[in-house]
Design a protein around this motif. Sequence first.
Motif, mmCIF file in Angstrom:
data_model
loop_
_atom_site.group_PDB
_atom_site.id
_atom_site.type_symbol
_atom_site.label_atom_id
_atom_site.label_comp_id
_atom_site.label_asym_id
_atom_site.label_seq_id
_atom_site.Cartn_x
_atom_site.Cartn_y
_atom_site.Cartn_z
ATOM 1 N N ALA A 177 0.803 -1.222 0.000
ATOM 2 C CA ALA A 177 0.000 0.000 0.000
ATOM 3 C C ALA A 177 0.829 1.262 0.000
ATOM 4 O O ALA A 177 0.368 2.310 0.380
ATOM 5 N N ALA A 178 2.077 1.193 -0.461
ATOM 6 C CA ALA A 178 2.931 2.377 -0.390
ATOM 7 C C ALA A 178 2.827 3.256 -1.633
ATOM 8 O O ALA A 178 3.267 4.393 -1.619
ATOM 9 N N LEU A 179 2.279 2.718 -2.701
ATOM 10 C CA LEU A 179 2.205 3.458 -3.966
ATOM 11 C C LEU A 179 0.786 3.393 -4.526
ATOM 12 O O LEU A 179 -0.014 2.534 -4.145
ATOM 13 N N ALA A 180 0.496 4.305 -5.455
ATOM 14 C CA ALA A 180 -0.809 4.249 -6.124
ATOM 15 C C ALA A 180 -0.754 3.327 -7.340
ATOM 16 O O ALA A 180 -1.661 2.530 -7.565
ATOM 17 N N SER A 181 0.324 3.465 -8.126
ATOM 18 C CA SER A 181 0.478 2.541 -9.253
ATOM 19 C C SER A 181 1.911 2.568 -9.768
ATOM 20 O O SER A 181 2.658 3.516 -9.534
ATOM 21 N N VAL A 182 2.278 1.489 -10.450
ATOM 22 C CA VAL A 182 3.578 1.402 -11.115
ATOM 23 C C VAL A 182 3.334 0.910 -12.537
ATOM 24 O O VAL A 182 2.679 -0.111 -12.737
ATOM 25 N N THR A 183 3.852 1.650 -13.501
ATOM 26 C CA THR A 183 3.781 1.227 -14.903
ATOM 27 C C THR A 183 5.191 0.903 -15.359
ATOM 28 O O THR A 183 6.110 1.696 -15.132
ATOM 29 N N VAL A 184 5.357 -0.251 -15.979
ATOM 30 C CA VAL A 184 6.678 -0.667 -16.455
ATOM 31 C C VAL A 184 6.590 -0.967 -17.941
ATOM 32 O O VAL A 184 5.628 -1.606 -18.398
ATOM 33 N N GLY B 154 7.513 -0.666 -3.210
ATOM 34 C CA GLY B 154 7.238 0.665 -2.676
ATOM 35 C C GLY B 154 8.329 1.648 -3.048
ATOM 36 O O GLY B 154 8.574 1.893 -4.226
ATOM 37 N N GLU B 155 9.007 2.160 -2.045
ATOM 38 C CA GLU B 155 10.031 3.186 -2.301
ATOM 39 C C GLU B 155 11.133 2.717 -3.238
ATOM 40 O O GLU B 155 11.739 3.513 -3.943
ATOM 41 N N GLY B 156 11.403 1.426 -3.223
ATOM 42 C CA GLY B 156 12.481 0.902 -4.061
ATOM 43 C C GLY B 156 12.053 0.583 -5.478
ATOM 44 O O GLY B 156 12.794 -0.053 -6.237
ATOM 45 N N ALA B 157 10.865 1.028 -5.874
ATOM 46 C CA ALA B 157 10.302 0.615 -7.160
ATOM 47 C C ALA B 157 11.195 0.980 -8.350
ATOM 48 O O ALA B 157 11.517 0.132 -9.187
ATOM 49 N N LEU B 158 11.609 2.239 -8.414
ATOM 50 C CA LEU B 158 12.402 2.664 -9.569
ATOM 51 C C LEU B 158 13.743 1.949 -9.634
ATOM 52 O O LEU B 158 14.208 1.575 -10.703
ATOM 53 N N ASP B 159 14.347 1.763 -8.473
ATOM 54 C CA ASP B 159 15.642 1.079 -8.442
ATOM 55 C C ASP B 159 15.509 -0.360 -8.914
ATOM 56 O O ASP B 159 16.358 -0.866 -9.657
ATOM 57 N N LEU B 160 14.440 -1.007 -8.478
ATOM 58 C CA LEU B 160 14.232 -2.403 -8.869
ATOM 59 C C LEU B 160 14.128 -2.514 -10.387
ATOM 60 O O LEU B 160 14.812 -3.331 -11.020
ATOM 61 N N VAL B 161 13.298 -1.687 -10.985
ATOM 62 C CA VAL B 161 13.091 -1.759 -12.437
ATOM 63 C C VAL B 161 14.344 -1.293 -13.171
ATOM 64 O O VAL B 161 14.749 -1.883 -14.184
ATOM 65 N N GLY B 162 14.989 -0.247 -12.624
ATOM 66 C CA GLY B 162 16.192 0.277 -13.260
ATOM 67 C C GLY B 162 17.330 -0.733 -13.295
ATOM 68 O O GLY B 162 18.234 -0.624 -14.123
ATOM 69 N N GLY B 163 17.265 -1.721 -12.426
ATOM 70 C CA GLY B 163 18.309 -2.732 -12.394
ATOM 71 C C GLY B 163 18.163 -3.789 -13.470
ATOM 72 O O GLY B 163 19.017 -4.658 -13.615
ATOM 73 N N THR C 257 7.161 9.792 -10.360
ATOM 74 C CA THR C 257 8.588 9.695 -10.633
ATOM 75 C C THR C 257 8.760 8.679 -11.747
ATOM 76 O O THR C 257 7.943 7.771 -11.898
ATOM 77 N N GLN C 258 9.801 8.840 -12.544
ATOM 78 C CA GLN C 258 9.976 7.927 -13.663
ATOM 79 C C GLN C 258 11.435 7.763 -14.033
ATOM 80 O O GLN C 258 12.278 8.575 -13.664
ATOM 81 N N SER C 259 11.696 6.677 -14.759
ATOM 82 C CA SER C 259 13.045 6.394 -15.220
ATOM 83 C C SER C 259 13.355 7.299 -16.402
ATOM 84 O O SER C 259 12.660 7.244 -17.425
ATOM 85 N N ASP C 260 14.370 8.106 -16.290
ATOM 86 C CA ASP C 260 14.894 8.851 -17.443
ATOM 87 C C ASP C 260 13.826 9.562 -18.258
ATOM 88 O O ASP C 260 13.805 9.464 -19.487
ATOM 89 N N ASP C 261 12.950 10.259 -17.625
ATOM 90 C CA ASP C 261 11.925 11.008 -18.361
ATOM 91 C C ASP C 261 11.252 10.166 -19.435
ATOM 92 O O ASP C 261 11.234 10.504 -20.616
#
Lengths: 282, 154
Positions: free
Chosen positions: A222-229, A248-257, A273-277
Amino acid sequence: MTGTPAPPVRRSEHRAWVEQLMGMPVSIHLRGDGARSATADARVQAVFDELRAVEVLFSPYRADSQVSAIDRGELSVADAHPLVREVVDLCRTAATLTGGLFDAWRPVRAVRPVRPVEGAAPGTRRFDPTGLVKGWAVQRAADHLGAGLSCDVAVNAGGDVAAKRDPRPDAAAARWRVGIEDPAEPTRVLAVLPLVSGGVATSGTAHRGRHLVDPQDGAAAAALASVTVTGPSLLWADVLATAAFVAGEGALDLVGGVPGYAALVVGLDGGVTQSDDLVRLR
Amino acid sequence: MRRIVTALAGTVTALVMLFGYHTSTAGSGTTAAVPSAPLTTGNSGSGSSGSSSSSTSGASGGGTQTYTGDTVQTQWGPVQVQIAVTGGEITDVTTLQHPSGNPRDEEINAYALPVLRESALSAQSADFDLVSGATVTSQGYVGSLQSALDQANL
């Protein structure tokens, strides 16, 4: 809808089909010269048939599915259908890739409430690959469509999109414009992501209650509203979206890896927030 | 004009989507994903048969035309919608028939029908082809509507 007179100008070749499969609307979209061929009709129906067959094998809601049989301990993975074995392998890869944030073997309290859990001992894990099967099946459907047709294809299954470009070398690369739903206002689109080939998957809880759980403890994420990958395959985009939502907070790092994959994360406060615009927000 | 007519197919189909989805989540778990109505493909554009068709009522002044969808049988009961079109734009969506009769139906209607209406009114100006989102209900609707618009090449 057959009574419409033909328009005076030639239309470009866009067609779409929708069916209710795997508990969700699944639409197939074709664009290009080959979209109106008899081959296209036949191929689309074959792919819908294929998805129905997948549902029969994998649905946790069907007592006669192989997944249910495995879950009850009545069928071993080794004896299961080759596609089931393939998915089990992919589930293991997914668990490794996400550091356990995606796990098809869930703690009992994480299992969907509509499934009976009586008789399960505390600490028991249940096999439920549903979170991977959808992306896998839809990517597979797009691959099978794209391989046999001279047109661009896209498949949208309940908000997760797989696209394949026209395989002909001289074909223009048409982009599908994939609107990313605003989790706070589902009739609104936050941004539009251009997609030629690959997948776009969104995980979230908007209007559905908390359906994503942390496989470690079964608690609702329940830490985020949504994640699009987005990335080359809907299979992994979907797995990563699910895991990143749990992270949650680690979402971008996880996908960025994971090379080739990028994310757009919407917080509970609506912040993005998003990866590289990845996309330009509206 | 094609956009308008095909949008209707999207609307009818989308209602099936909306209720179909709820069927799969609200049920006991044994009836998931069983479509009870022939799900249309919208305007096939090639004259193939579909289960949905529209009738066009005469303009009732102000250049507004209404288009009535076929009644679609769903597991939850019959569904039928009508759209009003003025100057090439959808100006209203009316539900002529929807499932009712128990509290669950009413709950679904209270949520789904406003979403349906909003989606139809906003999606007609959409500048996207497909929608990615977690909300299967509205996504199914918007996506279906958009798929119909695609067929109309709009």
